[in-house]
Write an enzyme that holds these catalytic residues in place. Sequence first.
Site, short mmCIF file in Angstrom:
data_model
loop_
_atom_site.label_atom_id
_atom_site.label_comp_id
_atom_site.label_asym_id
_atom_site.label_seq_id
_atom_site.Cartn_x
_atom_site.Cartn_y
_atom_site.Cartn_z
N ASP A 74 8.96 2.65 1.68
CA ASP A 74 7.91 3.23 1.99
C ASP A 74 7.92 3.17 3.67
OD1 ASP A 74 6.04 4.32 3.05
OD2 ASP A 74 4.97 3.38 1.29
N LYS A 84 3.17 10.19 8.07
CA LYS A 84 2.37 9.62 9.25
C LYS A 84 2.86 10.21 10.50
CE LYS A 84 0.25 6.03 7.62
NZ LYS A 84 -1.34 6.29 7.85
N PHE A 103 0.63 -1.50 0.07
CA PHE A 103 0.15 0.27 -0.26
C PHE A 103 0.61 0.92 0.14
CE2 PHE A 103 -2.68 3.43 1.81
CZ PHE A 103 -3.84 2.95 0.99
C1 LIG Z 1 2.53 2.66 4.17
C2 LIG Z 1 2.26 4.13 3.86
N1 LIG Z 1 2.33 4.21 1.67
C3 LIG Z 1 1.85 5.37 1.74
C4 LIG Z 1 0.33 5.83 2.88
C5 LIG Z 1 0.52 7.23 1.94
O1 LIG Z 1 -0.15 8.26 3.32
P1 LIG Z 1 -0.75 9.19 2.58
O2 LIG Z 1 -2.42 8.76 3.89
O3 LIG Z 1 -0.37 9.99 3.76
O4 LIG Z 1 -1.23 10.13 1.44
C6 LIG Z 1 0.19 4.96 3.55
C7 LIG Z 1 -0.72 5.71 4.42
O5 LIG Z 1 -1.26 4.90 4.68
C8 LIG Z 1 1.27 4.49 4.05
O6 LIG Z 1 0.78 3.65 5.05
#
Ligand SMILES: Cc1ncc(COP(=O)(O)O)c(C=O)c1O
Length: 407
Positions: free
Chosen positions: A228, A257, A143
Site C-alpha cells: 500500500d 494521495k 491503515f
Molecule cells: C496507507 C494508506 N492507505 C489507504 C488510505 C486511504 O486513502 P483514501 O483516504 O484516499 O481513501 C490512506 C489514507 O490516509 C493511507 O494513508
Amino acid sequence: MERSPATPSIRGTPDAFATLMEITSRPSVVFVDGRGSWLRDQNGKAYLDFIQGWAVNCLGHCPDVITKAIAAQAGRLLNCSPSFYNEPMIRLAELIAQHSGLHRTFFTNSGAEAIEGAIKLARKWGQKYRDGAYEIITMDHGFHGRTLAAMSASGKPQWRQLFEPKVAGFPKVPLNDLAKVEQAITSRTAAVMLEPIQGEAGVYVASDAFLRDLWALTKRENILLIFDEIQTGIGRTGKFFGFEHAGVTPDIMTLGKGLGGGVPLGALVAHEDVCCFDHGDQGGTFNGNAFVTAVGCAVIDEIAKPGFLPKVVQAGAYLANRLETLSRKHGGSGVRGKGLLLAIDLGREIGPAVVAEALLRGLLINAPRPDSLRFMPALTVTHDEIDEMISILDATLRHVRDEHWQR
Ligand SMILES: Cc1ncc(COP(=O)(O)O)c(C=O)c1O
C-alpha cells in the site's frame, strides 16, 4: 418535525456548518485559497501547511503545472465513460509502468477504492491459482482506508468493534516480525499486504530487511505481496515508490494521495501475471476519467524531472535534522520516517493540544497519536519554510509545556 439548516446539530456544530454531516471535530476556520506551502482563511490569515491535505498536494497548493493541466484538459475532454479509452488515461498508465516496473493499472477515485481493488484482485487470483485461497495477512496498526473491506484489512485498534461484522479474512501480525507472518500463512492465504511506512499509525517504518525477507517468503510460499503505497508513493520518501529503498517490487501496489496532486485519483497497479480480472469484475463510472488522469500525468512529469527527487531527499534530511534537535530539546526521543514523511515523539500525550495551539499560531501539523506529531509538507518545501515551521513549533511546544506545568 420542522427542520431548518440553522438548527444546531446534536453535537453543537456552529450554525454556519450545520448542514454538513458531523464526521470529525473541525476548527471553525474556512480556507479560501492556497499557494505552495501556504493557505489563507476567510479572514486573510496565512497558515504554513505541513499537512498538505494529508500528504495529497505533493507539489503544494495550486502549482502552475497542475492548474495549467486542469485548464487544458477541461477545455478538451472531462469524461468519455469508463467503457472507452482516453489519451491521458493511457499515458498515465504508461508512466506508472515505466517508473514502477509493474505492468498494468486500473485507476480509482480514492486510496480506499484502490485497496478494495487490490483485495478483489488477490481474491480472484487465489480463486484461480491457489485453490480458492482468499485470506490477506495484514499488519497490526496498519491503515488502508475507510470503506468496509479497507477498514477490515486495517489494524487500527479503535476500529476493532466498529461496524461489525467486518469483512472476514484479514489475519493480523506485528510489523517487522517475519516469524509471525510465516506462522500466519495457511492454505487459505492469498497475499500479504502492508504499508512500507505505517503513516496513520504514527510513521513506523517497515525495515528494508523485513521487506526483502517478506518478498522472498511470499515467492517461496506462492502468495502475493501487496504494498500500500498510497502515502509513501510518488516521491514522498525521496524515491518514486517506498519499496525502492528495500529493492523489492511487489506483485500489486496501490497508489493515491500524491498521484493526483490534490484531485481525487488513485491506482491499482499490478504485475502482468496477476492481472486476472474477468470482464465485469471491476469498474466504476468515474474511473480513469481524462480530467484527473491528465493531472496525474502532470504530477509524474514533474516528479520525474532530473533533480526533483534529490531535492526531496535534501529537504527531508534537513527537516529530520531540525526535528531531531527540537524533539530532544522538548523531552521527546527523536524523529522517525523517511524523506518528507516524518514524525517526532513528544515524550508526553500533548499532541492534540500542540496541534490546536499551532493552528492559532498559523501552522498546520497533525498528531497521528497523542504522543507524536506528523509532518508531510509539499515535496517542494524550502529550507526557509522548514526554518519557519520549526520556529513556530518551538514556541508552540514551549507554550503547551508551560500550560501543562501550571495545571
Ligand atoms: C496507507 C494508506 N492507505 C489507504 C488510505 C486511504 O486513502 P483514501 O483516504 O484516499 O481513501 C490512506 C489514507 O490516509 C493511507 O494513508
